[in-house]
Scaffold this active site. Sequence first.
Site, PDB file in Angstrom:
ATOM      1  N   HIS A 150      29.469  60.571 -10.065  1.00  0.00           N
ATOM      2  CA  HIS A 150      29.719  60.527 -11.504  1.00  0.00           C
ATOM      3  C   HIS A 150      29.471  61.873 -12.182  1.00  0.00           C
ATOM      4  O   HIS A 150      30.161  62.222 -13.147  1.00  0.00           O
ATOM      5  CB  HIS A 150      28.828  59.461 -12.156  1.00  0.00           C
ATOM      6  CG  HIS A 150      29.156  58.071 -11.725  1.00  0.00           C
ATOM      7  ND1 HIS A 150      28.264  57.026 -11.815  1.00  0.00           N
ATOM      8  CD2 HIS A 150      30.279  57.536 -11.183  1.00  0.00           C
ATOM      9  CE1 HIS A 150      28.805  55.914 -11.356  1.00  0.00           C
ATOM     10  NE2 HIS A 150      30.032  56.198 -10.960  1.00  0.00           N
ATOM     11  N   GLN A 186      25.769  54.053  -5.221  1.00  0.00           N
ATOM     12  CA  GLN A 186      25.371  55.455  -5.028  1.00  0.00           C
ATOM     13  C   GLN A 186      25.796  56.355  -6.198  1.00  0.00           C
ATOM     14  O   GLN A 186      26.080  57.541  -6.002  1.00  0.00           O
ATOM     15  CB  GLN A 186      25.945  56.017  -3.718  1.00  0.00           C
ATOM     16  CG  GLN A 186      25.932  55.080  -2.528  1.00  0.00           C
ATOM     17  CD  GLN A 186      24.540  54.611  -2.151  1.00  0.00           C
ATOM     18  OE1 GLN A 186      23.584  55.368  -2.222  1.00  0.00           O
ATOM     19  NE2 GLN A 186      24.420  53.367  -1.737  1.00  0.00           N
ATOM     20  N   CYS A 187      25.873  55.802  -7.415  1.00  0.00           N
ATOM     21  CA  CYS A 187      26.325  56.572  -8.589  1.00  0.00           C
ATOM     22  C   CYS A 187      27.703  57.181  -8.353  1.00  0.00           C
ATOM     23  O   CYS A 187      27.992  58.294  -8.795  1.00  0.00           O
ATOM     24  CB  CYS A 187      25.322  57.666  -8.959  1.00  0.00           C
ATOM     25  SG  CYS A 187      23.718  57.050  -9.467  1.00  0.00           S
ATOM     26  N   SER A 188      28.530  56.448  -7.626  1.00  0.00           N
ATOM     27  CA  SER A 188      29.876  56.933  -7.317  1.00  0.00           C
ATOM     28  C   SER A 188      30.841  55.760  -7.281  1.00  0.00           C
ATOM     29  O   SER A 188      31.414  55.433  -6.242  1.00  0.00           O
ATOM     30  CB  SER A 188      29.883  57.683  -5.986  1.00  0.00           C
ATOM     31  OG  SER A 188      31.142  58.277  -5.754  1.00  0.00           O
TER      32      SER A 188
END
Length: 400
Positions: free
Chosen positions: A117, A357-359
């Site tokens: 992100h 995973q912030c993705s």
Amino acid sequence: MYNVKEDFPIFRNQKDPYIYLDSAATTHKPQCVIDAVTDYYSFSYATVNRAIYSASHDISSAYWRVRSKVAAWIGARYDQEIVFTRGTTSSLNLLAIAANDSWLAGGTVVVSEAEHHANILSWEIACRRSGATVKKVRVNDEGIIDLSHLEKLLKQGVQLVSLAHVSNVSGAVLPVQEVAFLVHRYGALLAIDGAQGVGSGPLNLSGWDVDFYAFSGHKLYAPTGIGVLYGKRELLESLPPVEGGGDMVVVYDSESSRYQEPPLRFEAGTPHIAGVLGLGAAIDYLQALPFSVSDHLTALTRFLYNRLLTIPDIQIVGPQQGTPRGCLCSIIIPGVQASDLGFLLDGKGIAVRSGHQCSQPAMARWDLGHVLRASLGVYNDQQDVISFVEALEDILRSYR
């Protein structure tokens, strides 16, 4: 044999075995880094760059020496190419805002469809304000950039390409030098999100011809809250400041202030001095280890990958055998929630990451919900991997 865990209080002080496999999120700190921070606050506390008394002069000298250490670790030509920030996210936002306030306004940025992100939202937010456009380059099923698609986008007119050095989901490694050559052939610049790349050993950014590189200290065994934006000197000089404050201005004038040259232009206010000193201590520590960090992590990642392959029905996201991989493996077990596995592994003293995973873009690319990710640090060894895989197998037996 050298026992790296003895250098880290978190492992020395555990009554029960503790296997930490989440270094892609953050790394633990060796005693020397903790000492560097506490010694500064205890014995040499002063501000930097602002005073002539001896304590300030001494700590300012130590502070600036860390720039040299960072420059050497990443392969920069000049100390002035090292800008201290709060972390990778801070570095990417600084670059996105400054670029959109100058030569990027109204232009085009390319990121991949599987970025963290921090390397998508920073550009989308800044570009939305300036009228610039963000386009996405495809990645293949292993997470590797589609260079033919990237070239197609470059032919349409692009000012900057910003890509991850190593994917925090797939572990795919960017062929940095090859991408830099391609990007520059079409007159664009290359920025790299180095959060997952900087901890795998010394880099060669000037040799690879990288224009910008962002990373966090806390993923390099340094404290939280300290990071770096590397930029070629002439490119940093082309960027305006994004924050105003002390020490970033030479002459104040309400109409035409004259700002410092980089890096001070981008370091408004009192910096995170303790974090910088801790970062320097972390680099000293890694360079003093009696083995190659890069070789150790490469071999251990291969061992982890091969051991995971022995588990029935397992799916390993990203590069398969024979393709370069960063020091992490994200896995899926059909019919088993990653969060459940993470919780049960924690009960066995094993720390791994579960989630997106912030993705979320990467999750969408592979049509995934959540993954279980095991990632390695300099303190891990083969026994950690064996214990993790055996614990995972034991848990999975209860599902079958």
